[in-house]
Design a protein around this motif. Structure first.
Motif, PDB file in Angstrom:
ATOM      1  N   UNK A   1       0.522  -1.035  -0.076  1.00 11.81           N
ATOM      2  CA  UNK A   1       0.255  -0.239   0.144  1.00 11.81           C
ATOM      3  C   UNK A   1       0.698   1.050   0.144  1.00 11.81           C
ATOM      4  N   UNK A   2       1.569   1.442   0.908  1.00 14.87           N
ATOM      5  CA  UNK A   2       2.709   2.469   0.776  1.00 14.87           C
ATOM      6  C   UNK A   2       3.530   2.450  -0.907  1.00 14.87           C
TER       7      UNK A   2
ATOM      8  N   UNK B   1      -9.822  -3.236  -4.989  1.00 12.50           N
ATOM      9  CA  UNK B   1      -9.832  -2.535  -3.509  1.00 12.50           C
ATOM     10  C   UNK B   1      -8.640  -1.274  -3.347  1.00 12.50           C
ATOM     11  N   UNK B   2      -7.711  -1.153  -3.855  1.00  7.67           N
ATOM     12  CA  UNK B   2      -6.979  -0.701  -3.333  1.00  7.67           C
ATOM     13  C   UNK B   2      -7.205   0.474  -5.482  1.00  7.67           C
TER      14      UNK B   2
ATOM     15  N   UNK C   1     -11.965   7.201  -5.173  1.00  5.57           N
ATOM     16  CA  UNK C   1     -12.683   7.968  -4.570  1.00  5.57           C
ATOM     17  C   UNK C   1     -12.180   9.147  -4.203  1.00  5.57           C
ATOM     18  N   UNK C   2     -10.149   8.876  -4.079  1.00  6.90           N
ATOM     19  CA  UNK C   2      -9.048   9.568  -4.159  1.00  6.90           C
ATOM     20  C   UNK C   2      -8.931  10.915  -5.051  1.00  6.90           C
ATOM     21  N   UNK C   3      -9.417  10.662  -6.848  1.00  3.32           N
ATOM     22  CA  UNK C   3      -9.745  11.143  -7.177  1.00  3.32           C
ATOM     23  C   UNK C   3     -10.930  12.280  -7.482  1.00  3.32           C
TER      24      UNK C   3
ATOM     25  N   UNK D   1      -6.764   4.095 -15.230  1.00  2.00           N
ATOM     26  CA  UNK D   1      -6.163   3.900 -16.700  1.00  2.00           C
ATOM     27  C   UNK D   1      -5.768   2.350 -16.977  1.00  2.00           C
ATOM     28  N   UNK D   2      -4.662   2.314 -16.720  1.00  5.18           N
ATOM     29  CA  UNK D   2      -3.596   1.044 -16.514  1.00  5.18           C
ATOM     30  C   UNK D   2      -2.896   1.190 -15.223  1.00  5.18           C
ATOM     31  N   UNK D   3      -3.820   0.105 -14.665  1.00  6.74           N
ATOM     32  CA  UNK D   3      -2.816  -0.338 -13.050  1.00  6.74           C
ATOM     33  C   UNK D   3      -2.133  -1.464 -13.013  1.00  6.74           C
TER      34      UNK D   3
END
Length: 266
Positions: free
Chosen positions: A151-152, A207-208, A214-216, A248-250
């Motif tokens: 996550x970091x 999930x990430x 949501x941040x966007x 777009x490119x995860x």
């Protein structure tokens, strides 16, 4: 009374200077109505000049990184504010207590980010780099294949962290894993330098990505306004571009760039 209230309004007393830091950094104690909290204090006037980051902006970048962490809901960055202190305005961040029993740490094996003898990568760890230690012995830089570290790593991609050293990841006695020292982040140019390359080229989980989406959305409203108090509009726009790019490119980026690892690595 919460720890955040103590840090916001408490009287600050310097306990000592953290000599390993490149900028003026102090361990302080904040006291309010008899309650105390330890914290890290970095006065703006103690910031060392950098050729690629404008003078006096590092505290704002530290605060902005905390705000982004909070908006994601990840609790990656300890509670951070900017307030007056003994040496003037600066960044104040909650101190993270870490295990201090050397025997316990040794029995538990390598740290989350560590150097191990070459060819002896422990189970559950990812190799990053072959190098030589100060004695001339060949070693491997490794980090744990740990969800908290992953996550970091995603967080660093979003904030464009130019200095994710091993020593900038702290494992708290509360079981959390935290990132600190975010003064050289959020530049509009690509400056990602990190020791957390173990997931390079790997997909980012759904999930990430939901949290990133949501941040966007938050960036379109109050968060974007708040960030523009500390970083430039172009840097906010670059953050938005990194969010859109990851959605777009995860896939996690690869270290095919100039100076992909900060040096020293710890």
């Amino acid at each position: 009374m919460t720890s955040s209230e103590i840090l916001q309004r408490g009287e600050l007393v310097v306990l000592g200077r953290i000599r390993s830091a490149s900028n003026a950094t102090f361990l302080c104690e904040a006291t309010l109505d008899g309650a105390t909290e330890h914290c890290v204090y970095k006065p703006v006037r103690g910031e060392a000049p950098l050729w690629d980051f404008p003078d006096g902006t590092l505290a704002g970048r530290e605060l902005s990184s905390y705000l982004i962490s909070a908006a994601l809901g990840w609790n990656v960055v300890p509670y951070t504010i900017i307030r007056d202190g003994p040496a003037g305005p600066g960044m104040l961040q909650r101190w993270i207590d870490q295990p201090d029993d050397d025997a316990t740490e040794a029995a538990a094996g390598p740290d989350l980010i560590d150097l191990v003898p070459a060819g002896k990568v422990p189970p559950g760890f990812l190799p990053i780099l072959q190098a030589y230690d100060y004695a001339g012995d060949e070693v491997t830089l490794v980090h744990a294949d740990d969800e908290r570290l992953r996550r970091i790593a995603v967080f660093d991609v979003l904030i464009n962290n130019a200095d994710r050293k091993g020593g900038h990841v702290l494992q708290g006695i509360d079981g959390g894993v935290y990132g600190v020292d975010h003064g050289v982040t959020l530049h509009e140019e690509d400056k990602l330098r990190t020791v957390l390359w173990g997931w390079a080229g790997k997909p980012v989980d759904d999930e990430t990505l939901t949290d990133v989406e949501k941040l966007g959305e938050a960036l379109k409203s109050d968060l974007g306004t708040e960030l523009r108090d500390h970083i430039t509009p172009r840097e906010v726009a670059a953050l938005r571009s990194r969010i859109v790019g990851l959605l777009r490119n995860p896939v996690m980026p690869t270290p095919d760039r100039r100076r992909p690892i900060p040096w020293p690595a710890f």
